[in-house]
Design a protein around this motif. Structure first.
Motif, PDB file in Angstrom:
ATOM      1  N   LEU A  25      29.174  -3.838  -0.899  1.00  0.00           N
ATOM      2  CA  LEU A  25      29.659  -4.106  -2.176  1.00  0.00           C
ATOM      3  C   LEU A  25      30.419  -5.630  -2.484  1.00  0.00           C
ATOM      4  O   LEU A  25      30.305  -5.765  -3.488  1.00  0.00           O
ATOM      5  N   LEU A  26      30.686  -6.209  -1.332  1.00  0.00           N
ATOM      6  CA  LEU A  26      31.094  -7.505  -1.181  1.00  0.00           C
ATOM      7  C   LEU A  26      30.036  -8.400  -0.473  1.00  0.00           C
ATOM      8  O   LEU A  26      29.613  -8.216   0.468  1.00  0.00           O
ATOM      9  N   SER A  27      29.690  -9.483  -1.294  1.00  0.00           N
ATOM     10  CA  SER A  27      28.465 -10.316  -0.756  1.00  0.00           C
ATOM     11  C   SER A  27      28.856 -10.817   0.512  1.00  0.00           C
ATOM     12  O   SER A  27      30.104 -11.209   0.693  1.00  0.00           O
ATOM     13  N   ALA A  28      28.024 -11.059   1.369  1.00  0.00           N
ATOM     14  CA  ALA A  28      28.210 -11.699   2.837  1.00  0.00           C
ATOM     15  C   ALA A  28      28.722 -13.015   2.749  1.00  0.00           C
ATOM     16  O   ALA A  28      28.076 -13.886   1.817  1.00  0.00           O
ATOM     17  N   PRO A  29      29.826 -13.367   3.333  1.00  0.00           N
ATOM     18  CA  PRO A  29      30.092 -14.739   3.469  1.00  0.00           C
ATOM     19  C   PRO A  29      29.280 -15.389   4.431  1.00  0.00           C
ATOM     20  O   PRO A  29      28.829 -15.220   5.245  1.00  0.00           O
ATOM     21  N   GLU A  30      29.594 -17.064   4.247  1.00  0.00           N
ATOM     22  CA  GLU A  30      28.753 -17.828   5.182  1.00  0.00           C
ATOM     23  C   GLU A  30      29.612 -17.639   6.566  1.00  0.00           C
ATOM     24  O   GLU A  30      30.788 -17.336   6.571  1.00  0.00           O
ATOM     25  N   ARG A  31      29.234 -18.173   7.602  1.00  0.00           N
ATOM     26  CA  ARG A  31      29.567 -18.048   8.758  1.00  0.00           C
ATOM     27  C   ARG A  31      29.639 -19.447   9.567  1.00  0.00           C
ATOM     28  O   ARG A  31      28.536 -20.044   9.284  1.00  0.00           O
ATOM     29  N   SER A  32      30.821 -19.730  10.208  1.00  0.00           N
ATOM     30  CA  SER A  32      30.657 -21.166  10.841  1.00  0.00           C
ATOM     31  C   SER A  32      29.827 -20.975  12.237  1.00  0.00           C
ATOM     32  O   SER A  32      29.658 -19.899  12.485  1.00  0.00           O
ATOM     33  N   ALA A  33      29.822 -22.030  12.600  1.00  0.00           N
ATOM     34  CA  ALA A  33      29.146 -22.074  14.070  1.00  0.00           C
ATOM     35  C   ALA A  33      29.867 -21.017  15.057  1.00  0.00           C
ATOM     36  O   ALA A  33      28.804 -20.608  15.957  1.00  0.00           O
ATOM     37  N   SER A  34      31.191 -20.904  14.988  1.00  0.00           N
ATOM     38  CA  SER A  34      31.761 -19.983  15.930  1.00  0.00           C
ATOM     39  C   SER A  34      31.649 -18.671  15.480  1.00  0.00           C
ATOM     40  O   SER A  34      32.476 -17.935  16.043  1.00  0.00           O
ATOM     41  N   GLY A  35      31.193 -18.396  14.338  1.00  0.00           N
ATOM     42  CA  GLY A  35      31.130 -16.964  13.779  1.00  0.00           C
ATOM     43  C   GLY A  35      32.222 -16.526  12.899  1.00  0.00           C
ATOM     44  O   GLY A  35      32.364 -15.387  12.243  1.00  0.00           O
ATOM     45  N   TYR A  36      33.174 -17.542  12.446  1.00  0.00           N
ATOM     46  CA  TYR A  36      34.192 -17.384  11.558  1.00  0.00           C
ATOM     47  C   TYR A  36      33.635 -17.102  10.069  1.00  0.00           C
ATOM     48  O   TYR A  36      32.702 -17.579   9.665  1.00  0.00           O
ATOM     49  N   ARG A  37      34.140 -15.993   9.281  1.00  0.00           N
ATOM     50  CA  ARG A  37      33.615 -15.836   8.099  1.00  0.00           C
ATOM     51  C   ARG A  37      34.284 -16.873   7.067  1.00  0.00           C
ATOM     52  O   ARG A  37      35.582 -16.990   7.348  1.00  0.00           O
ATOM     53  N   HIS A  38      33.509 -17.537   6.256  1.00  0.00           N
ATOM     54  CA  HIS A  38      34.311 -18.251   5.362  1.00  0.00           C
ATOM     55  C   HIS A  38      33.651 -17.996   3.747  1.00  0.00           C
ATOM     56  O   HIS A  38      32.762 -17.869   3.362  1.00  0.00           O
ATOM     57  N   TYR A  39      34.908 -17.795   3.122  1.00  0.00           N
ATOM     58  CA  TYR A  39      34.883 -16.981   1.645  1.00  0.00           C
ATOM     59  C   TYR A  39      35.206 -18.204   0.654  1.00  0.00           C
ATOM     60  O   TYR A  39      35.983 -18.978   1.010  1.00  0.00           O
ATOM     61  N   ARG A  40      34.466 -17.763  -0.405  1.00  0.00           N
ATOM     62  CA  ARG A  40      34.776 -18.725  -1.559  1.00  0.00           C
ATOM     63  C   ARG A  40      35.448 -18.115  -2.744  1.00  0.00           C
ATOM     64  O   ARG A  40      35.652 -16.795  -2.587  1.00  0.00           O
ATOM     65  N   SER A  41      35.988 -18.698  -3.488  1.00  0.00           N
ATOM     66  CA  SER A  41      36.694 -18.086  -4.619  1.00  0.00           C
ATOM     67  C   SER A  41      36.032 -16.794  -5.377  1.00  0.00           C
ATOM     68  O   SER A  41      36.821 -15.918  -5.830  1.00  0.00           O
ATOM     69  N   ASP A  42      34.660 -16.922  -5.456  1.00  0.00           N
ATOM     70  CA  ASP A  42      33.916 -15.847  -6.227  1.00  0.00           C
ATOM     71  C   ASP A  42      34.060 -14.396  -5.318  1.00  0.00           C
ATOM     72  O   ASP A  42      33.949 -13.319  -5.775  1.00  0.00           O
ATOM     73  N   HIS A  43      34.365 -14.667  -3.996  1.00  0.00           N
ATOM     74  CA  HIS A  43      34.412 -13.709  -2.928  1.00  0.00           C
ATOM     75  C   HIS A  43      35.626 -12.692  -3.431  1.00  0.00           C
ATOM     76  O   HIS A  43      35.942 -11.517  -3.693  1.00  0.00           O
ATOM     77  N   LEU A  44      36.654 -13.739  -3.719  1.00  0.00           N
ATOM     78  CA  LEU A  44      38.074 -13.060  -4.404  1.00  0.00           C
ATOM     79  C   LEU A  44      37.592 -12.200  -5.614  1.00  0.00           C
ATOM     80  O   LEU A  44      38.441 -11.249  -5.684  1.00  0.00           O
ATOM     81  N   GLY A  45      37.122 -12.847  -6.692  1.00  0.00           N
ATOM     82  CA  GLY A  45      36.546 -12.055  -7.606  1.00  0.00           C
ATOM     83  C   GLY A  45      36.162 -10.720  -7.563  1.00  0.00           C
ATOM     84  O   GLY A  45      36.368  -9.987  -8.205  1.00  0.00           O
ATOM     85  N   GLU A  46      35.141 -10.929  -6.680  1.00  0.00           N
ATOM     86  CA  GLU A  46      34.429  -9.811  -6.375  1.00  0.00           C
ATOM     87  C   GLU A  46      35.240  -8.565  -5.785  1.00  0.00           C
ATOM     88  O   GLU A  46      35.203  -7.543  -6.209  1.00  0.00           O
ATOM     89  N   LEU A  47      36.080  -9.070  -4.682  1.00  0.00           N
ATOM     90  CA  LEU A  47      36.951  -8.073  -4.126  1.00  0.00           C
ATOM     91  C   LEU A  47      38.133  -7.781  -4.946  1.00  0.00           C
ATOM     92  O   LEU A  47      38.355  -6.464  -5.117  1.00  0.00           O
ATOM     93  N   ASN A  48      38.625  -8.391  -6.039  1.00  0.00           N
ATOM     94  CA  ASN A  48      39.655  -7.904  -6.882  1.00  0.00           C
ATOM     95  C   ASN A  48      38.996  -6.772  -7.793  1.00  0.00           C
ATOM     96  O   ASN A  48      39.398  -6.031  -8.449  1.00  0.00           O
ATOM     97  N   PHE A  49      37.631  -7.147  -8.263  1.00  0.00           N
ATOM     98  CA  PHE A  49      36.836  -6.173  -9.018  1.00  0.00           C
ATOM     99  C   PHE A  49      36.785  -4.742  -8.175  1.00  0.00           C
ATOM    100  O   PHE A  49      37.018  -3.789  -8.726  1.00  0.00           O
ATOM    101  N   ILE A  50      36.387  -5.040  -7.068  1.00  0.00           N
ATOM    102  CA  ILE A  50      36.125  -3.810  -6.213  1.00  0.00           C
ATOM    103  C   ILE A  50      37.730  -2.743  -6.227  1.00  0.00           C
ATOM    104  O   ILE A  50      37.741  -1.640  -6.594  1.00  0.00           O
ATOM    105  N   LEU A  51      38.531  -3.797  -5.852  1.00  0.00           N
ATOM    106  CA  LEU A  51      39.813  -2.958  -5.662  1.00  0.00           C
ATOM    107  C   LEU A  51      40.264  -2.273  -6.812  1.00  0.00           C
ATOM    108  O   LEU A  51      41.045  -1.157  -7.037  1.00  0.00           O
TER     109      LEU A  51
END
Length: 148
Positions: A25-51
């Motif tokens: 439901l939430l688009s996959a974020p990019e990941r850093s070389a160490s595996g951390y998820r990095h989210y953009r502001s559009d992820h916040l919009g998607e998440l707020n929509f879902i919530l």
């Protein structure tokens, strides 16, 4: 931003974000070389929509449908109207079920008007009798069923 920051901005738990990602439901974020998820502001919009949709009791399947319309705003909204109309109908059915449940519980509550020990509790006796297959007061004819 990292997942904790996104969770804080959206007012939800990190596990909620992971769940919505897993459910796609939430688009996959990019990941850093160490595996951390990095989210953009559009992820916040998607998440707020879902919530927001979840706060209205909209199912995950229905949110998927709405997200498709959100992704392609040129689509006609008739299906959205039908989806919400069906959701309203479902809410009405739930309300009716809750009214019936309330009446059943009120009837059950009337079985014990005075405090005493459990051996003499009308509520407990009614529940035990029903478990043993006897007719129960709370599932008998209710006033709304006999009004015909």
């Amino acid at each position: 931003m990292l997942i904790g920051e996104l969770a804080k901005l959206a007012g939800c738990e990190v596990e909620t974000i992971r769940f919505y990602e897993k459910e796609k439901l939430l688009s996959a974020p990019e990941r850093s070389a160490s595996g951390y998820r990095h989210y953009r502001s559009d992820h916040l919009g998607e998440l707020n929509f879902i919530l927001h949709c979840r706060s209205l009791g909209i199912s995950l399947a229905e949110i998927r449908q709405l997200a498709n319309f959100r992704a392609d705003p040129s689509l006609a909204c008739e299906e959205i109207n039908q989806l919400i109309d069906q959701h309203i109908k479902s809410v009405h059915q739930q309300l009716e079920s809750l009214r019936l449940l309330e009446q059943q519980l009120l009837t059950l509550r009337q079985r014990c008007q005075h405090s005493s020990d459990a051996a003499h509790c009308g509520i407990l006796q009614t529940l035990v009798q029903a478990a043993e297959g006897e007719p129960c007061a709370c599932h008998g004819a209710l006033p709304s069923q006999t009004a015909n």
